[in-house]
Design a protein around this motif. Structure first.
Motif, PDB file in Angstrom:
ATOM      1  N   LYS A 117     -28.414   9.242   2.516  1.00 46.55           N
ATOM      2  CA  LYS A 117     -28.049   7.890   2.104  1.00 46.55           C
ATOM      3  C   LYS A 117     -29.316   7.164   1.674  1.00 46.55           C
ATOM      4  O   LYS A 117     -30.293   7.093   2.438  1.00 46.55           O
ATOM      5  CB  LYS A 117     -27.381   7.138   3.256  1.00 46.55           C
ATOM      6  CG  LYS A 117     -26.041   7.711   3.679  1.00 46.55           C
ATOM      7  CD  LYS A 117     -25.368   6.864   4.745  1.00 46.55           C
ATOM      8  CE  LYS A 117     -26.093   6.985   6.076  1.00 46.55           C
ATOM      9  NZ  LYS A 117     -25.376   6.257   7.161  1.00 46.55           N
ATOM     10  N   ALA A 118     -29.296   6.614   0.456  1.00 44.79           N
ATOM     11  CA  ALA A 118     -30.504   5.982  -0.068  1.00 44.79           C
ATOM     12  C   ALA A 118     -30.158   4.830  -0.996  1.00 44.79           C
ATOM     13  O   ALA A 118     -29.142   4.849  -1.683  1.00 44.79           O
ATOM     14  CB  ALA A 118     -31.363   7.006  -0.804  1.00 44.79           C
ATOM     15  N   LEU A 119     -31.030   3.842  -1.007  1.00 48.74           N
ATOM     16  CA  LEU A 119     -30.937   2.688  -1.896  1.00 48.74           C
ATOM     17  C   LEU A 119     -32.304   2.456  -2.510  1.00 48.74           C
ATOM     18  O   LEU A 119     -33.308   2.434  -1.801  1.00 48.74           O
ATOM     19  CB  LEU A 119     -30.501   1.439  -1.115  1.00 48.74           C
ATOM     20  CG  LEU A 119     -30.543   0.109  -1.879  1.00 48.74           C
ATOM     21  CD1 LEU A 119     -29.420   0.065  -2.913  1.00 48.74           C
ATOM     22  CD2 LEU A 119     -30.432  -1.076  -0.903  1.00 48.74           C
ATOM     23  N   ALA A 120     -32.355   2.270  -3.825  1.00 51.64           N
ATOM     24  CA  ALA A 120     -33.597   1.969  -4.518  1.00 51.64           C
ATOM     25  C   ALA A 120     -33.661   0.478  -4.817  1.00 51.64           C
ATOM     26  O   ALA A 120     -32.697  -0.100  -5.329  1.00 51.64           O
ATOM     27  CB  ALA A 120     -33.681   2.762  -5.815  1.00 51.64           C
ATOM     28  N   VAL A 121     -34.793  -0.150  -4.466  1.00 50.65           N
ATOM     29  CA  VAL A 121     -34.958  -1.586  -4.718  1.00 50.65           C
ATOM     30  C   VAL A 121     -36.301  -1.839  -5.390  1.00 50.65           C
ATOM     31  O   VAL A 121     -37.322  -1.276  -4.997  1.00 50.65           O
ATOM     32  CB  VAL A 121     -34.864  -2.417  -3.423  1.00 50.65           C
ATOM     33  CG1 VAL A 121     -33.474  -2.323  -2.825  1.00 50.65           C
ATOM     34  CG2 VAL A 121     -35.901  -1.978  -2.398  1.00 50.65           C
ATOM     35  N   ALA A 122     -36.292  -2.693  -6.418  1.00 50.93           N
ATOM     36  CA  ALA A 122     -37.554  -3.105  -7.034  1.00 50.93           C
ATOM     37  C   ALA A 122     -38.317  -3.952  -6.026  1.00 50.93           C
ATOM     38  O   ALA A 122     -37.765  -4.879  -5.438  1.00 50.93           O
ATOM     39  CB  ALA A 122     -37.268  -3.912  -8.298  1.00 50.93           C
ATOM     40  N   LEU A 123     -39.590  -3.634  -5.826  1.00 56.73           N
ATOM     41  CA  LEU A 123     -40.342  -4.325  -4.789  1.00 56.73           C
ATOM     42  C   LEU A 123     -41.819  -4.425  -5.149  1.00 56.73           C
ATOM     43  O   LEU A 123     -42.490  -3.418  -5.380  1.00 56.73           O
ATOM     44  CB  LEU A 123     -40.196  -3.581  -3.453  1.00 56.73           C
ATOM     45  CG  LEU A 123     -41.037  -4.073  -2.273  1.00 56.73           C
ATOM     46  CD1 LEU A 123     -40.764  -5.533  -1.957  1.00 56.73           C
ATOM     47  CD2 LEU A 123     -40.792  -3.202  -1.043  1.00 56.73           C
TER      48      LEU A 123
END
Length: 254
Positions: free
Chosen positions: A59-65
């Motif tokens: 389970k993974a989520l990509a976020v601009a950071l």
């Protein structure tokens, strides 16, 4: 890669996850059962990593950071909570390096290194602790700050980076002391030299070979050298460990 699901049920946010050890950390944490939130400025790379983790069953989520920006850091935690619930594990890994002798280093480059490597780590850790407390998860919370052996070893040409990592190590001890009664636990992971995008092709050059020749084992760290310690520090097993520095460098600093 053998796993034990030691992080099952946890949500872990990792900064600087678009390449290098940050990307590897994301794969390891996901394989150990955690929902992983991967943050960095290079979103295209994050999305490719996210897809690979999901295809492998994680389970993974990509976020601009941008870790140096407080609003960006808050938004990343908001996105993590919306997707997976409260974050109870943090790996503050984002970092940059500017090479050059101190007399040639511009103020702008020096400030940028400290903005990412120190302010970014502070903002990431502070917001993580705030959210864990608000969710009632501070006692089981785990924060890992990625420092470096350069915090202790003097190497010409990386003055700003080395000084920033020394600041990270001391920051970790201060946060651990402040939060000792309430949590979360805070520990420093201090890697030695490993082949990565940050190091570039330095260790393929004559200067890099000369540097390696001075180490007792004359070699770089294996890419999996940090895996076991990272999982331990994020797991329930490290309940009694806070404010510690864990140097993993294959004897490079001896």
């Amino acid at each position: 890669m053998s796993t034990t699901q030691r992080l099952a049920g946890r949500t872990v946010l990792i900064t600087g996850a678009s390449s290098g050890i940050g990307a590897r950390f994301a794969r390891i944490v996901a394989a150990e059962g955690a929902a992983v939130v991967i943050g960095a400025r290079r979103v295209d790379r994050l999305e490719a990593l996210r897809d690979a983790i999901v295809e492998a069953g994680g389970k993974a989520l990509a976020v601009a950071l941008d870790v140096a920006d407080e609003a960006s850091t808050l938004a990343a935690y908001d996105a993590a909570e919306a997707a997976f619930g409260p974050v109870d594990g943090v790996v503050a890994n984002a970092g940059i390096q500017v090479e050059g002798l101190a007399t040639d280093l511009s103020v702008e480059d020096f400030d940028q290194v400290f903005a990412v490597n120190v302010r970014g780590v502070f903002l990431t850790a502070r917001e993580g602790a705030r959210r864990m407390r608000a969710a009632g998860l501070a006692e089981r919370g785990r924060i890992v700050l990625v420092s470096s052996i350069t915090a202790k070893v003097v190497t010409p040409g990386v003055t700003a980076y080395s000084a920033s990592k020394a600041a990270v190590s001391h920051l970790g001890r201060h946060l651990a002391r402040e939060w000792a009664r309430t949590g979360p636990n805070v520990n420093n992971l201090c890697p030695g030299y490993i082949r990565s995008e940050l190091a570039g092709d330095w260790f393929d050059t004559e200067g890099g070979h000369k540097q390696m020749s001075k180490w007792p084992r004359r070699r770089l760290l294996d890419e999996d050298a940090l895996d076991t310690m990272l999982v331990y520090l994020l797991s329930d097993e490290s309940k009694g460990v806070t404010g510690a520095d864990f140097t993993i460098d294959d004897g490079q600093s001896l």
